[in-house]
Write a protein that holds these residues in place. Structure first.
Motif, mmCIF file in Angstrom:
data_model
loop_
_atom_site.group_PDB
_atom_site.id
_atom_site.type_symbol
_atom_site.label_atom_id
_atom_site.label_comp_id
_atom_site.label_asym_id
_atom_site.label_seq_id
_atom_site.Cartn_x
_atom_site.Cartn_y
_atom_site.Cartn_z
ATOM 1 N N UNK A 1 -8.248 10.962 -11.859
ATOM 2 C CA UNK A 1 -7.575 9.661 -11.887
ATOM 3 C C UNK A 1 -6.220 9.834 -11.201
ATOM 4 N N UNK A 2 -6.162 9.545 -9.893
ATOM 5 C CA UNK A 2 -4.901 9.704 -9.156
ATOM 6 C C UNK A 2 -3.786 8.831 -9.746
ATOM 7 N N UNK A 3 -2.533 9.116 -9.362
ATOM 8 C CA UNK A 3 -1.402 8.379 -9.969
ATOM 9 C C UNK A 3 -1.419 6.900 -9.617
ATOM 10 N N UNK A 4 -1.931 6.102 -10.552
ATOM 11 C CA UNK A 4 -2.079 4.661 -10.277
ATOM 12 C C UNK A 4 -0.730 3.946 -10.260
ATOM 13 N N UNK A 5 0.313 4.603 -10.796
ATOM 14 C CA UNK A 5 1.638 3.993 -10.794
ATOM 15 C C UNK A 5 2.295 4.094 -9.407
ATOM 16 N N UNK A 6 1.778 4.983 -8.564
ATOM 17 C CA UNK A 6 2.462 5.288 -7.307
ATOM 18 C C UNK A 6 2.382 4.168 -6.254
ATOM 19 N N UNK A 7 1.211 3.545 -6.028
ATOM 20 C CA UNK A 7 1.129 2.565 -4.942
ATOM 21 C C UNK A 7 2.202 1.478 -4.995
ATOM 22 N N UNK A 8 2.569 1.025 -6.192
ATOM 23 C CA UNK A 8 3.525 -0.098 -6.258
ATOM 24 C C UNK A 8 4.924 0.297 -5.808
ATOM 25 N N UNK A 9 5.234 1.605 -5.812
ATOM 26 C CA UNK A 9 6.567 2.029 -5.362
ATOM 27 C C UNK A 9 6.502 2.855 -4.078
ATOM 28 N N UNK A 10 5.292 3.179 -3.621
ATOM 29 C CA UNK A 10 5.162 4.062 -2.458
ATOM 30 C C UNK A 10 5.507 3.322 -1.163
ATOM 31 N N UNK A 11 6.146 4.039 -0.244
ATOM 32 C CA UNK A 11 6.397 3.493 1.094
ATOM 33 C C UNK A 11 5.102 3.610 1.894
ATOM 34 N N UNK A 12 5.000 2.895 3.041
ATOM 35 C CA UNK A 12 3.780 3.043 3.863
ATOM 36 C C UNK A 12 3.533 4.507 4.234
ATOM 37 N N UNK A 13 4.604 5.264 4.520
ATOM 38 C CA UNK A 13 4.465 6.695 4.833
ATOM 39 C C UNK A 13 3.866 7.459 3.650
ATOM 40 N N UNK A 14 4.382 7.165 2.461
ATOM 41 C CA UNK A 14 3.878 7.871 1.267
ATOM 42 C C UNK A 14 2.433 7.489 0.958
ATOM 43 N N UNK A 15 2.100 6.223 1.236
ATOM 44 C CA UNK A 15 0.713 5.798 1.024
ATOM 45 C C UNK A 15 -0.230 6.618 1.899
ATOM 46 N N UNK A 16 0.141 6.732 3.191
ATOM 47 C CA UNK A 16 -0.709 7.460 4.143
ATOM 48 C C UNK A 16 -0.790 8.937 3.816
ATOM 49 N N UNK A 17 0.387 9.523 3.491
ATOM 50 C CA UNK A 17 0.461 10.984 3.343
ATOM 51 C C UNK A 17 -0.044 11.461 1.974
ATOM 52 N N UNK A 18 0.217 10.677 0.952
ATOM 53 C CA UNK A 18 -0.118 11.158 -0.392
ATOM 54 C C UNK A 18 -1.203 10.318 -1.085
ATOM 55 N N UNK A 19 -0.972 9.002 -1.150
ATOM 56 C CA UNK A 19 -1.846 8.189 -2.016
ATOM 57 C C UNK A 19 -3.287 8.138 -1.498
ATOM 58 N N UNK A 20 -3.465 7.730 -0.239
ATOM 59 C CA UNK A 20 -4.831 7.524 0.255
ATOM 60 C C UNK A 20 -5.657 8.817 0.255
ATOM 61 N N UNK A 21 -5.089 9.944 0.743
ATOM 62 C CA UNK A 21 -5.892 11.183 0.672
ATOM 63 C C UNK A 21 -6.219 11.591 -0.762
ATOM 64 N N UNK A 22 -5.343 11.233 -1.704
ATOM 65 C CA UNK A 22 -5.622 11.579 -3.110
ATOM 66 C C UNK A 22 -6.782 10.736 -3.634
ATOM 67 N N UNK A 23 -6.790 9.472 -3.261
ATOM 68 C CA UNK A 23 -7.892 8.601 -3.693
ATOM 69 C C UNK A 23 -9.213 9.077 -3.087
ATOM 70 N N UNK A 24 -9.145 9.593 -1.843
ATOM 71 C CA UNK A 24 -10.377 10.075 -1.186
ATOM 72 C C UNK A 24 -10.821 11.442 -1.728
ATOM 73 N N UNK A 25 -9.974 12.076 -2.535
ATOM 74 C CA UNK A 25 -10.324 13.390 -3.092
ATOM 75 C C UNK A 25 -9.945 14.522 -2.148
ATOM 76 N N UNK A 26 -9.114 14.228 -1.146
ATOM 77 C CA UNK A 26 -8.729 15.283 -0.184
ATOM 78 C C UNK A 26 -7.455 16.005 -0.610
#
Ligand SMILES: Cc1cc2nc3c(=O)[nH]c(=O)nc-3n(C[C@H](O)[C@H](O)[C@H](O)COP(=O)(O)OP(=O)(O)OC[C@H]3O[C@@H](n4cnc5c(N)ncnc54)[C@H](O)[C@@H]3O)c2cc1C
Length: 388
Positions: free
Chosen positions: A92-117
């Motif tokens: 269960x990746x950090x669901x609190x992160x997207x609402x405060x993440x910058x577009x850079x952080x979304x690309x670098x951290x959030x999306x790969x985490x959701x994909x399991x990478x």
């Protein structure tokens, strides 16, 4: 039972399928320091993804499954039936992160985490600061386009499997001097070293080392939210994690109740199954009764979250769910060991493993004492009727 919808039952069934596939690997993991061959673990993770159980908590638009809280509870309950953290592949990746993440952080951290990478870990607790996060002494100092991080973090769960860490420190200098800030630190990074990897009560492949951050430089773009935020935006996460701890405790207790009932029916003493002995019956009956009560509490709490009830009430109810379910599971595990007799003390026995593994559920994500103080605080502010 429990008024579950067809969709709820369907995802519960998928999670149960995975748990049933993982259970046969428990003893091998237990006898091997928690480890299974890498390709086996990779296969389990792929299976979790294939069954649609990965990132159930993340929004669909980010690649997650956007499940309701109740559905996530149903999934984590099945995860909880498996020992040795083998079912942590249901991440269960950090669901609190997207609402405060910058577009850079979304690309670098959030999306790969959701994909399991990518996988994360949390470096918040320190030797002198656990329940009282404000007591941390780790620091973060701004230096041009970077921050320089220093501190020693304890119990950094999954550091050995993660490839980035959330690090919390207090700011030194600037407008927010002394306030908290959180950063994402790629792993490995220069200056991040493991001081020690202590052995813990459970036998799992995820370690909890003591990690030293010495003059670790991160780009300012790795600041989460704003200076002064720290984890303050993450109260939703505490609620989520506490409810998920509670759910996993239901699963642990369910497994134990089933296993001890089966054993008590089969094990004969003086020609009679021990299930006919009053003292054993008491342990079986109390365990199932308490599990039933805990499950009703946890499901109702999840439904309240889904219905968007007052957030402070949610907070107190998630604390009640964690408090009661974790204490209940501890009692059930203790009884299960007793019902199994000498077998219950053997590492190859499910009760022995749960007896050790469930102990931490009363400690992490806020100890039972901390949950009680949250509940009592809300009781005095809002009145008991508002909460239950
Ligand atoms: C296996 C494991 C994994 C962990 N993983 C992580 C992780 O990944 N990242 C991370 O940052 N941390 C992690 N932790 C840390 C965990 O969150 C803390 O251990 C927990 O919050 C308790 O803090 P403490 O150990 O400092 O105990 P303390 O806060 O020192 O508490 C000691 C005792 O005092 C009681 N107490 C403290 N404050 C109060 C209060 N206000 N009211 C009543 N009683 C109180 C406690 O309930 C406890 O009984 C992990 C811990 C364990 C054991």
């Amino acid at each position: 039972m429990y008024g579950l919808s067809a969709g709820d039952l369907e995802i519960q069934d998928r999670a149960r399928t995975l748990a049933d596939e993982l259970i046969p690997f428990e003893v091998e993991a237990e006898l091997n320091g928690g480890d299974l061959p890498k390709d086996v673990v990779a296969g389990h993770k792929a299976r979790a993804i294939e069954l649609g159980l990965y990132a159930t908590n993340m929004p669909k638009e980010l690649g997650g499954h956007g499940c309701t809280s109740l559905q996530q509870v149903l999934v984590q309950e099945q995860v909880g039936r498996v020992t040795n953290a083998l079912a942590w592949v249901v991440a269960t990746p950090p669901s609190w992160l997207p609402s405060v993440a910058t577009p850079y952080q979304l690309e670098k951290f959030v999306l790969p985490t959701v994909r399991g990478e990518r996988e994360e870990c949390y470096a918040i607790t320190e030797e002198g600061a656990g329940s009282d996060v404000d007591g941390i002494v780790a620091t973060a100092r701004r230096d041009a386009d970077e921050y320089v991080l220093n501190g020693e973090k304890w119990h950094v769960t999954s550091y050995n499997t993660a490839d980035y860490a959330f690090f919390q420190g207090k700011l030194v200098g600037g407008a927010h001097d002394g306030e908290h800030a959180m950063f994402m630190v790629d792993l490995p990074s220069p200056g991040v070293t493991v001081l020690r990897t202590p052995a813990y009560m459970h036998t799992i492949s995820h370690h909890h080392p003591i990690v030293r951050f010495t003059d670790v430089r991160v780009p300012a773009t790795h600041l989460v939210g704003a200076e002064g935020d720290g984890m303050t935006f993450a109260y939703e996460w505490f609620r989520f994690e506490r409810m998920m701890v509670a759910a996993r405790c239901l699963g642990g207790a369910q497994r134990l109740v089933e296993e001890m009932t089966a054993f008590a029916k089969e094990r004969a003493v003086q020609g009679k199954p021990i299930a006919t002995i009053g003292a054993i019956q008491g342990m079986l009956a109390d365990s199932l009764t308490e599990l039933f009560a805990a499950r009703a509490l946890v499901y109702e709490t999840a439904r309240g979250v889904d219905a968007g009830i007052d957030v402070k009430v949610q907070h107190a109810q998630c604390s009640m769910a964690k408090l009661y379910a974790s204490e209940m599971a501890g009692r059930v595990a203790d009884r299960a060991v007793q019902v199994f007799g000498g077998r219950g003390y053997m590492r190859e026995n499910v009760a022995e493993r749960f007896f050790r593994e469930l102990r931490v559920e009363r400690i992490w994500e806020g100890t039972s004492e901390v949950q009680r103080s949250i509940i009592a605080d809300q009781m005095t502010k809002r009145g008991p009727r508002a909460l239950a």
